[in-house]
Design an enzyme around this catalytic site. Structure first.
Site, PDB file in Angstrom:
ATOM      1  N   SER A  26       0.819  -1.220   0.000  1.00 33.67           N
ATOM      2  CA  SER A  26       0.000   0.000   0.000  1.00 33.67           C
ATOM      3  C   SER A  26       0.849   1.264   0.000  1.00 33.67           C
ATOM      4  O   SER A  26       0.359   2.333  -0.353  1.00 33.67           O
ATOM      5  CB  SER A  26      -0.958   0.006   1.196  1.00 33.67           C
ATOM      6  OG  SER A  26      -0.246  -0.018   2.410  1.00 33.67           O
TER       7      SER A  26
ATOM      8  N   HIS B 194       9.852  -1.220   2.132  1.00 31.88           N
ATOM      9  CA  HIS B 194       9.815  -1.321   3.601  1.00 31.88           C
ATOM     10  C   HIS B 194       9.706  -2.781   3.989  1.00 31.88           C
ATOM     11  O   HIS B 194       9.088  -3.585   3.301  1.00 31.88           O
ATOM     12  CB  HIS B 194       8.649  -0.513   4.192  1.00 31.88           C
ATOM     13  CG  HIS B 194       7.302  -0.831   3.619  1.00 31.88           C
ATOM     14  ND1 HIS B 194       6.886  -0.340   2.405  1.00 31.88           N
ATOM     15  CD2 HIS B 194       6.274  -1.574   4.091  1.00 31.88           C
ATOM     16  CE1 HIS B 194       5.665  -0.773   2.149  1.00 31.88           C
ATOM     17  NE2 HIS B 194       5.258  -1.533   3.167  1.00 31.88           N
TER      18      HIS B 194
HETATM   19  P1  AMP Z   1       2.202  -2.296   3.023  1.00 33.26           P
HETATM   20  O1  AMP Z   1       0.700  -2.417   3.011  1.00 33.26           O
HETATM   21  O2  AMP Z   1       2.931  -3.583   3.021  1.00 33.26           O
HETATM   22  O3  AMP Z   1       2.652  -1.341   1.950  1.00 33.26           O
HETATM   23  O4  AMP Z   1       2.574  -1.663   4.426  1.00 33.26           O
HETATM   24  C1  AMP Z   1       2.373  -0.327   4.710  1.00 33.26           C
HETATM   25  C2  AMP Z   1       2.269  -0.228   6.197  1.00 33.26           C
HETATM   26  O5  AMP Z   1       2.487   1.102   6.563  1.00 33.26           O
HETATM   27  C3  AMP Z   1       0.909  -0.621   6.774  1.00 33.26           C
HETATM   28  O6  AMP Z   1       1.079  -1.719   7.667  1.00 33.26           O
HETATM   29  C4  AMP Z   1       0.435   0.628   7.478  1.00 33.26           C
HETATM   30  O7  AMP Z   1      -0.218   0.343   8.690  1.00 33.26           O
HETATM   31  C5  AMP Z   1       1.725   1.374   7.694  1.00 33.26           C
HETATM   32  N1  AMP Z   1       1.642   2.823   7.770  1.00 33.26           N
HETATM   33  C6  AMP Z   1       1.055   3.650   6.871  1.00 33.26           C
HETATM   34  N2  AMP Z   1       1.241   4.939   7.247  1.00 33.26           N
HETATM   35  C7  AMP Z   1       1.969   4.900   8.394  1.00 33.26           C
HETATM   36  C8  AMP Z   1       2.482   5.890   9.280  1.00 33.26           C
HETATM   37  N3  AMP Z   1       2.289   7.208   9.052  1.00 33.26           N
HETATM   38  N4  AMP Z   1       3.175   5.499  10.366  1.00 33.26           N
HETATM   39  C9  AMP Z   1       3.358   4.168  10.609  1.00 33.26           C
HETATM   40  N5  AMP Z   1       2.909   3.198   9.812  1.00 33.26           N
HETATM   41  C10 AMP Z   1       2.220   3.553   8.732  1.00 33.26           C
END
Ligand code: AMP
Length: 113
Positions: free
Chosen positions: A94, A99
Site C-alpha cells: 500500500s 519497507h
Molecule cells: P504495506 O501495506 O505492506 O505497503 O505496508 C504499509 C504499512 O504502513 C501498513 O502496515 C500501514 O499500517 C503502515 N503505515 C502507513 N502509514 C503509516 C504511518 N504514518 N506510520 C506508521 N505506519 C504507517
C-alpha cells in the site's frame, strides 16, 4: 520523492514512533500493528519496492537485514520474528517505498493471507 509518505517519515517531516535510525535506514512502529512488536524498516533513500532492488541499491537491503536482529533484541523479542515485504498490487503493497515489516512477540501463523 516529494509525495511519498515514507520519504517524509524518513526526513522527519511526518511524525512516527521511531525506534532506530542510522545513516541508511529508519525503523518505526507500524500504525496498525499486527503483532505485539511490529516495526517497519525503510531505507532513507526512495526505492519503490523489492521489485526495484538492483545491484546499485542492494547494499541498502543487506544493511537493513544486518540491523534487524539487534532491533528485535532491543524490543525484547527472543522467540523469533518474521520479516515481510509486500510487493505491488497483488502483493498488498500500500506504500510504494521499500519497507520491511518486522513482526514478533507472539507465535505467528503460516501461511499468510
Ligand atoms: P504495506 O501495506 O505492506 O505497503 O505496508 C504499509 C504499512 O504502513 C501498513 O502496515 C500501514 O499500517 C503502515 N503505515 C502507513 N502509514 C503509516 C504511518 N504514518 N506510520 C506508521 N505506519 C504507517
Amino acid at each position: 520523492m516529494s509525495d511519498c509518505i515514507f520519504c517524509k517519515i524518513a526526513a522527519g517531516e511526518i511524525p512516527s514512533d521511531r525506534v532506530y535510525e542510522d545513516d541508511v535506514c529508519v525503523a518505526f512502529r507500524d500504525l496498525d500493528p499486527q503483532a505485539p512488536v511490529h516495526l517497519l524498516v525503510i531505507p532513507k533513500v526512495h526505492v519503490d519496492g523489492a521489485d526495484a532492488v538492483t545491484g546499485d541499491n542492494s547494499g541498502l537491503v543487506a544493511h537493513i537485514f544486518e540491523v534487524i536482529p539487534g532491533l528485535m533484541r532491543g524490543q525484547g523479542v527472543s522467540g523469533g520474528f518474521r520479516v515481510v515485504t509486500n510487493v505491488g498490487q497483488d502483493g498488498g503493497q500500500s506504500v510504494r517505498h521499500l519497507h520491511f515489516h518486522v513482526l514478533g512477540g507472539r507465535a505467528l501463523g503460516w501461511p499468510p493471507g
